[in-house]
Design a protein around this motif. Structure first.
Motif, PDB file in Angstrom:
ATOM      1  N   TYR A   1       7.602  -3.126  59.949  1.00  0.00           N
ATOM      2  CA  TYR A   1       6.158  -2.915  60.059  1.00  0.00           C
ATOM      3  C   TYR A   1       5.485  -4.251  60.334  1.00  0.00           C
ATOM      4  CZ  TYR A   1       1.268  -2.437  58.887  1.00  0.00           C
ATOM      5  OH  TYR A   1      -0.106  -2.483  58.943  1.00  0.00           O
ATOM      6  N   TYR A   2       4.486  -4.247  61.230  1.00  0.00           N
ATOM      7  CA  TYR A   2       3.665  -5.439  61.413  1.00  0.00           C
ATOM      8  C   TYR A   2       2.273  -5.034  61.890  1.00  0.00           C
ATOM      9  CZ  TYR A   2       4.241  -5.244  66.533  1.00  0.00           C
ATOM     10  OH  TYR A   2       4.217  -4.867  67.851  1.00  0.00           O
ATOM     11  N   ARG A   3       1.314  -5.905  61.630  1.00  0.00           N
ATOM     12  CA  ARG A   3      -0.058  -5.769  62.115  1.00  0.00           C
ATOM     13  C   ARG A   3      -0.463  -7.088  62.766  1.00  0.00           C
ATOM     14  NH1 ARG A   3      -5.264  -3.898  58.614  1.00  0.00           N
ATOM     15  NH2 ARG A   3      -4.394  -1.865  59.213  1.00  0.00           N
ATOM     16  N   SER A   4      -0.942  -7.014  64.007  1.00  0.00           N
ATOM     17  CA  SER A   4      -1.430  -8.188  64.731  1.00  0.00           C
ATOM     18  C   SER A   4      -2.909  -8.016  65.027  1.00  0.00           C
ATOM     19  CB  SER A   4      -0.668  -8.381  66.047  1.00  0.00           C
ATOM     20  OG  SER A   4       0.647  -8.821  65.807  1.00  0.00           O
ATOM     21  N   GLU A   5      -3.674  -9.088  64.799  1.00  0.00           N
ATOM     22  CA  GLU A   5      -5.105  -9.088  65.076  1.00  0.00           C
ATOM     23  C   GLU A   5      -5.464 -10.374  65.820  1.00  0.00           C
ATOM     24  OE1 GLU A   5      -7.749  -7.562  61.866  1.00  0.00           O
ATOM     25  OE2 GLU A   5      -5.957  -7.771  60.629  1.00  0.00           O
TER      26      GLU A   5
ATOM     27  N   THR B   1      -0.475 -12.361  62.598  1.00  0.00           N
ATOM     28  CA  THR B   1       0.492 -11.274  62.443  1.00  0.00           C
ATOM     29  C   THR B   1       1.007 -11.260  61.013  1.00  0.00           C
ATOM     30  OG1 THR B   1       1.190 -11.460  64.755  1.00  0.00           O
ATOM     31  CG2 THR B   1       2.646 -10.268  63.271  1.00  0.00           C
TER      32      THR B   1
ATOM     33  N   LYS C   1      -6.680  -4.946  67.426  1.00  0.00           N
ATOM     34  CA  LYS C   1      -5.758  -4.815  66.294  1.00  0.00           C
ATOM     35  C   LYS C   1      -4.638  -3.861  66.667  1.00  0.00           C
ATOM     36  CE  LYS C   1      -7.102  -2.423  62.756  1.00  0.00           C
ATOM     37  NZ  LYS C   1      -7.845  -2.038  61.540  1.00  0.00           N
TER      38      LYS C   1
ATOM     39  N   HIS D   1       3.090   3.059  67.598  1.00  0.00           N
ATOM     40  CA  HIS D   1       2.335   1.878  67.999  1.00  0.00           C
ATOM     41  C   HIS D   1       0.873   2.284  68.178  1.00  0.00           C
ATOM     42  CE1 HIS D   1       2.218  -2.209  69.773  1.00  0.00           C
ATOM     43  NE2 HIS D   1       1.234  -1.714  70.517  1.00  0.00           N
TER      44      HIS D   1
ATOM     45  N   ASP E   1      -1.195  -1.883  64.984  1.00  0.00           N
ATOM     46  CA  ASP E   1      -0.327  -1.509  63.870  1.00  0.00           C
ATOM     47  C   ASP E   1       0.938  -0.878  64.443  1.00  0.00           C
ATOM     48  OD1 ASP E   1      -1.685  -1.885  61.123  1.00  0.00           O
ATOM     49  OD2 ASP E   1      -3.275  -1.040  62.378  1.00  0.00           O
ATOM     50  N   ASN E   2       2.081  -1.364  63.994  1.00  0.00           N
ATOM     51  CA  ASN E   2       3.348  -0.865  64.508  1.00  0.00           C
ATOM     52  C   ASN E   2       4.321  -0.689  63.355  1.00  0.00           C
ATOM     53  OD1 ASN E   2       6.275  -1.375  65.478  1.00  0.00           O
ATOM     54  ND2 ASN E   2       5.200  -1.000  67.401  1.00  0.00           N
ATOM     55  N   TYR E   3       4.928   0.501  63.283  1.00  0.00           N
ATOM     56  CA  TYR E   3       5.993   0.692  62.302  1.00  0.00           C
ATOM     57  C   TYR E   3       7.101   1.527  62.915  1.00  0.00           C
ATOM     58  CZ  TYR E   3       3.671   5.202  61.340  1.00  0.00           C
ATOM     59  OH  TYR E   3       3.091   6.442  61.442  1.00  0.00           O
TER      60      TYR E   3
END
Length: 398
Positions: free
Chosen positions: A343-347, A317, A359, A387, A361-363
């Protein structure tokens, strides 16, 4: 908000005291009343359940906590299960930690690597404070806060140094009898040039299987290792930049379904679970009108299923957030205005191969105003959130 007025009870106690004096000295009643009777104002006892619960460092240290459940055990609506760090899970009003917004020094903790595993790895010895907000009452809580939010803050050198002190150290050893656990930790912290503070902490905790109430083995046989390195630099009166890196690891012989208690036969395997978190933070706080906090972070949760196959399940993350708070008054109303951007990105990954990556992407943007009038607080807020989930890298039937 509950208020209780105790003036009537106090008056009753004083009247009984005056009657006793009258019986013991009936010849001088007026003098007794003048010398023993006092007039007290109204005493108010207030219980406030509308604000988040805060666990401070005093409570954490006095409990000699080895797991998170030792820290949370007296917070209503919050339960932490698990006999070791490999399977500890937070539940808030029946919602598991996968429906909670959990952060460590502002870094979001996304890490569902295996449904029988813990999602949170943290050492209570490194916690300075925990803010627990039960329920989704605030738009500031962030994405995923279905049941509430838990914000951990780790210790800084400035929290440990006394006035006029430039360097210090903390050594600690511990023993637990049920699982024959031994812990050793060391912490070194200091300040230089009146503006630079640094901290280094290391801990090892080794333990075996414990014994449950019915005499069966429970828990795991492992070794926990963690370290924390932090540095902070203050400049121009109100500015501060902080850097931190933390590593947490559980390694040993654990059951496959670790949360099943004493169901150990035929399910034991050597495995490892670890978390790495790196953060950079900038704060600016000239007055109550502006408290600015900008945070960037990277967190990786990784589980190694078996040392023989070396298969790894992991979640990475990356994210950042800008948050601000302003306190001011308009007439009889006291305002606490919060606003910001997340903002975050989880993979996820499964190595080797990584055939089914996902993957997210959330802001989001938010603004909230807690308006207080006397004993009443009203908190209107607005949050916009987007989301995006991408599965299998956009390939396949699913």
């Amino acid at each position: 908000m509950k208020k209780f007025h105790l003036a009537l009870s106090l008056c009753a106690v004083l009247c009984l005291s005056a009657q006793a004096d009258e019986k013991s000295s009936a010849t001088d009643v007026s003098k007794s009343k003048d010398s023993n009777t006092q007039s007290l104002g109204v005493i108010e006892v207030t219980s406030d359940s509308s604000t988040p619960s805060t666990v401070d460092d005093v409570k954490i240290n006095t409990r000699n906590a080895t797991l998170v459940k030792d820290v949370f055990r007296d917070i209503p609506g919050v339960y932490v299960g698990g006999t070791n760090g490999m399977n500890q899970k937070i539940y808030m009003r029946g919602v598991s930690d996968r429906g909670l917004n959990i952060t460590i020094d502002g870094a979001k903790q996304n890490g569902n690597t295996f449904h029988h595993n813990a999602d949170l790895l943290i050492d209570p010895d490194l916690i300075k404070a925990v803010e627990v907000d039960v329920g989704a009452r605030s738009v500031v809580n962030g994405s995923g806060a279905l049941g509430g939010s838990v914000a951990f803050k780790t210790v800084d050198a400035s929290d440990l140094l006394e006035e006029g002190q430039d360097i210090g150290a903390k050594l600690k050893v511990g023993y637990t009898s049920n699982n024959e656990g031994y812990s050793q930790s060391a912490m070194l912290y200091g300040r230089a040039f009146d503006s630079l503070d640094m901290l280094a902490a290391f801990k090892h905790y080794g333990y075996g299987f414990g014994e449950s109430g019915n005499g069966k083995p429970t828990g795991g046989d492992g070794n926990d290792i963690n370290y924390l390195l932090k540095a902070g630099y203050s400049f121009l009166d109100f500015h501060k930049i902080s850097l931190s890196t933390e590593h947490m690891q559980y390694k040993g012989l654990y059951p496959l379904r670790a949360e099943f208690g004493s169901w150990l036969n035929g399910q034991l395997d050597n495995r490892k679970y670890e978390r790495d978190t790196h953060t950079i933070k900038y704060t600016y706080n000239p007055s109550d009108l502006l408290e600015l906090d900008i945070t960037g972070y990277y967190t990786k949760h990784q589980r190694i299923g078996s040392t023989s196959t070396n298969v790894k399940w992991g979640v990475e993350t990356k994210g950042g957030k800008i948050g601000a708070k302003s306190k001011f008054e308009t007439g009889d109303l006291a305002h606490t205005l919060r606003y910001g951007f997340d903002y975050y990105r989880s993979e996820n990954y499964v190595k080797p191969g990584n055939l089914r990556p996902e993957k997210v992407d959330n802001y989001s943007f938010y603004i909230e105003d807690a308006m207080r009038y006397g004993g009443l607080t009203v908190t209107p807020g607005v949050r916009y959130e987007r989301h995006e989930l991408k599965t299998y890298n956009g390939r396949g039937a699913n």
